[in-house]
Design an enzyme around this catalytic site. Structure first.
Site, PDB file in Angstrom:
ATOM      1  N   HIS A 112       0.840  -1.205   0.000  1.00 21.33           N
ATOM      2  CA  HIS A 112       0.000   0.000   0.000  1.00 21.33           C
ATOM      3  C   HIS A 112       0.870   1.248   0.000  1.00 21.33           C
ATOM      4  O   HIS A 112       1.976   1.248   0.556  1.00 21.33           O
ATOM      5  CB  HIS A 112      -0.990   0.004   1.177  1.00 21.33           C
ATOM      6  CG  HIS A 112      -0.359   0.059   2.538  1.00 21.33           C
ATOM      7  ND1 HIS A 112      -0.101   1.251   3.189  1.00 21.33           N
ATOM      8  CD2 HIS A 112       0.050  -0.922   3.383  1.00 21.33           C
ATOM      9  CE1 HIS A 112       0.435   0.994   4.371  1.00 21.33           C
ATOM     10  NE2 HIS A 112       0.550  -0.318   4.514  1.00 21.33           N
ATOM     11  N   ASP A 136      -0.391   4.437   0.877  1.00 16.43           N
ATOM     12  CA  ASP A 136      -0.864   5.488   1.776  1.00 16.43           C
ATOM     13  C   ASP A 136      -0.198   5.320   3.141  1.00 16.43           C
ATOM     14  O   ASP A 136       0.390   4.275   3.442  1.00 16.43           O
ATOM     15  CB  ASP A 136      -2.381   5.446   1.927  1.00 16.43           C
ATOM     16  CG  ASP A 136      -2.894   4.152   2.548  1.00 16.43           C
ATOM     17  OD1 ASP A 136      -2.333   3.074   2.230  1.00 16.43           O
ATOM     18  OD2 ASP A 136      -3.824   4.202   3.371  1.00 16.43           O
ATOM     19  N   ASP A 194       6.445   1.293   6.521  1.00 21.42           N
ATOM     20  CA  ASP A 194       5.045   0.880   6.375  1.00 21.42           C
ATOM     21  C   ASP A 194       4.334   1.859   5.471  1.00 21.42           C
ATOM     22  O   ASP A 194       3.813   2.866   5.929  1.00 21.42           O
ATOM     23  CB  ASP A 194       4.403   0.824   7.767  1.00 21.42           C
ATOM     24  CG  ASP A 194       2.964   0.347   7.747  1.00 21.42           C
ATOM     25  OD1 ASP A 194       2.512  -0.158   6.703  1.00 21.42           O
ATOM     26  OD2 ASP A 194       2.272   0.508   8.768  1.00 21.42           O
ATOM     27  N   GLU A 231      -5.160   1.512   2.571  1.00 19.84           N
ATOM     28  CA  GLU A 231      -4.958   0.473   3.593  1.00 19.84           C
ATOM     29  C   GLU A 231      -5.075   1.047   4.999  1.00 19.84           C
ATOM     30  O   GLU A 231      -5.646   0.412   5.883  1.00 19.84           O
ATOM     31  CB  GLU A 231      -3.584  -0.174   3.400  1.00 19.84           C
ATOM     32  CG  GLU A 231      -3.408  -1.478   4.185  1.00 19.84           C
ATOM     33  CD  GLU A 231      -2.915  -1.271   5.606  1.00 19.84           C
ATOM     34  OE1 GLU A 231      -3.001  -2.224   6.418  1.00 19.84           O
ATOM     35  OE2 GLU A 231      -2.461  -0.156   5.934  1.00 19.84           O
ATOM     36  N   GLU A 232      -4.551   2.255   5.212  1.00 19.37           N
ATOM     37  CA  GLU A 232      -4.585   2.856   6.544  1.00 19.37           C
ATOM     38  C   GLU A 232      -5.968   3.397   6.895  1.00 19.37           C
ATOM     39  O   GLU A 232      -6.184   3.880   8.004  1.00 19.37           O
ATOM     40  CB  GLU A 232      -3.552   3.990   6.634  1.00 19.37           C
ATOM     41  CG  GLU A 232      -2.109   3.576   6.358  1.00 19.37           C
ATOM     42  CD  GLU A 232      -1.513   2.698   7.450  1.00 19.37           C
ATOM     43  OE1 GLU A 232      -2.247   2.317   8.383  1.00 19.37           O
ATOM     44  OE2 GLU A 232      -0.307   2.390   7.366  1.00 19.37           O
ATOM     45  N   ASP A 242       4.189  -6.274   4.683  1.00 16.51           N
ATOM     46  CA  ASP A 242       3.546  -5.166   5.405  1.00 16.51           C
ATOM     47  C   ASP A 242       3.561  -5.427   6.914  1.00 16.51           C
ATOM     48  O   ASP A 242       2.669  -5.010   7.626  1.00 16.51           O
ATOM     49  CB  ASP A 242       2.103  -4.987   4.909  1.00 16.51           C
ATOM     50  CG  ASP A 242       1.469  -3.720   5.446  1.00 16.51           C
ATOM     51  OD1 ASP A 242       2.208  -2.806   5.836  1.00 16.51           O
ATOM     52  OD2 ASP A 242       0.228  -3.650   5.493  1.00 16.51           O
TER      53      ASP A 242
END
Length: 453
Positions: A95, A97, A129, A163-164, A192
């Site tokens: 991801h 974001d 991350d 994702e976040e 991740d």
């Protein structure tokens, strides 16, 4: 391999500069003001992949309702490197974001500026991350292309920008593309998560699930003054605190009857995976900034973190929480708590046990208030096998590069997309972390600048 590793060492600064450019894009998905930056980050990745000759597509996920405000969802970036039918095809998920970050949150440096600290670490939001790991895969493609080396597998990328913020729209896309874009995938790899410690890589083969609950207790029509009504009415807050105090004891034991009946027993094979893990209790102390651990042994601590269920109390909605004094009796309060689930806990069964227990305990109070208990999210656990060929290959690769066998770990948190890929594609999913174990406990996330770490 020697030629490849030599290239990695020689181009370390180039890789760092690529990460620097990515970190500089504040792609915070949870803040509408930064939504254009999330789109800019997707464009950055599309350009990087196309420059390496990848076939790149994007998928529009439509709109998002953000508290009444309509926002465009950032696209899913799909990229393909190689389509040789004689080779296996590996799907890489990541991801682009990140979580919000402000200097006043406690950062020692500007969050969206990549900084090299005195420990030779790269500090910046998203460096571990998950921008660093995503770019790690892109660096692999670049190294092979530049050297004229053939990749041993076909690669497919699936990169998302939400994702976040709950991965809105991703599950539907995965299932829709299972027989289309993902149809030739042989295995899935996700980077991740994190190493257990700071010096030894690991392979992660299990994640706990999470079931989240709201316990609402409603009483009077509106908030009341304690001086006028205190002692004359059943107070919702009193009822809520009483019931919530009966969910878990101070040593972490869940008090809901029947919960532990659903938990799979530790097998002799699993017990062996806790031998000689690269972890010390002191690392837990460092991570939490205190010595409030319940268990003294590494084995018991990790089992409680990875393969035993836990219940945590998170907050009370509707209660007074501002600084100062206020003598209000809240008319309606909602307690929030979650249970981290493990094999073989079935979410719906657990919810039945939780709801019944809470209502039974409330009934014992003799209160005239009303209670409602409901589950708002029930993500299941995920468990793979370290014996699967995908894991055996990954372990061999780790040993080739790091000269040490990786730890085999599970994690206490949840990565829902892992289960989505497994169920939709019916393929093995491997968690191959690139971030060190102290990344999550540092004020700023870190990503080692050394290719051998």
């Amino acid at each position: 391999m020697e030629q490849f590793l030599e290239y990695v060492e020689k181009h370390e600064r180039d890789f760092i500069e690529r990460l620097r450019k990515a970190v500089a894009i504040p792609s915070v998905s949870g803040d509408p003001a930064y939504r254009p930056e999330v789109f800019r980050m997707s464009e950055f990745l599309v350009a990087e992949l196309k420059a390496l000759g990848a076939s790149v597509e994007t998928r529009d996920l439509g709109k998002q309702n953000w508290h009444g405000q309509e926002l465009d969802l950032p696209p899913i970036v799909l990229a393909t490197v190689g389509n040789d039918p004689s080779k296996k095809t590996i799907l890489v998920y990541g991801h682009y974001d990140v979580q919000p970050a402000l200097i006043e949150d406690g950062w020692n440096t500007s969050p969206f500026e990549l900084v090299e600290d005195d420990q030779d670490r790269l500090v910046g939001r998203g460096s571990s991350d998950d921008k660093g790991p995503v770019l790690g895969w892109i660096n692999v493609v670049e190294a092979h292309k530049s050297l004229g080396l053939e990749l041993p597998v076909n690669l497919k990328f699936c990169l998302e920008g939400m994702e976040e913020s709950g991965s809105e729209g991703l599950d539907a896309l995965i299932y829709d593309e299972a027989s289309k874009y993902f149809k030739d995938v042989d295995a899935v790899c996700i980077s991740d998560n994190y190493w257990l410690g700071t010096t030894k890589p690991c392979l992660t083969y299990g994640l706990r699930g999470v079931s989240y609950y709201h316990m609402k207790i409603k009483g009077p029509r509106a908030d009341l003054h304690s001086g006028v009504f205190g002692g004359t009415v059943h107070e919702p807050m009193t009822d809520l605190i009483s019931v919530m105090s009966k969910l878990v004891d101070p040593n972490g034991k869940i008090l809901v009857p029947g919960i532990y009946d659903e938990v799979r027993e530790v097998s002799p094979e699993e017990e062996k995976t806790y031998d000689n893990l690269d972890f010390k209790i002191e690392e837990l102390h460092d991570a939490i900034g205190n010595k409030t651990n319940i268990h003294d042994s590494v084995r018991k601590t990790l089992q409680c973190r990875w393969r035993n269920p836990s219940l945590s109390l998170h907050g009370i909605e509707g209660a007074f929480y501002n600084p100062g004094d206020k003598t209000v009796i809240p008319a309606c309060v909602t307690g929030k708590f979650s249970i981290r689930t493990v094999p073989d806990m079935e979410p719906k069964k657990i919810s039945e046990l939780v709801v019944k227990y809470c209502k039974d305990e409330f009934a014992k109070l003799g209160s005239k208030n009303e209670i409602d208990v409901y589950c708002t999210h029930d993500g299941n656990y995920w468990l793979s096998s370290p014996e699967h060929p995908n894991y055996v290959a990954a372990a061999k690769a780790v040993e080739t590069v790091y000269k040490v066998k990786p730890d085999l770990t599970r994690e206490g948190g949840s990565i829902p997309v892992t289960l989505s890929f497994q169920d939709a594609l019916n393929k093995n999913v491997l968690l191959l972390p690139m971030g060190r174990g102290d990344d999550v406990s540092c004020t700023a996330l870190v990503f080692s600048s050394h290719s051998d770490e």
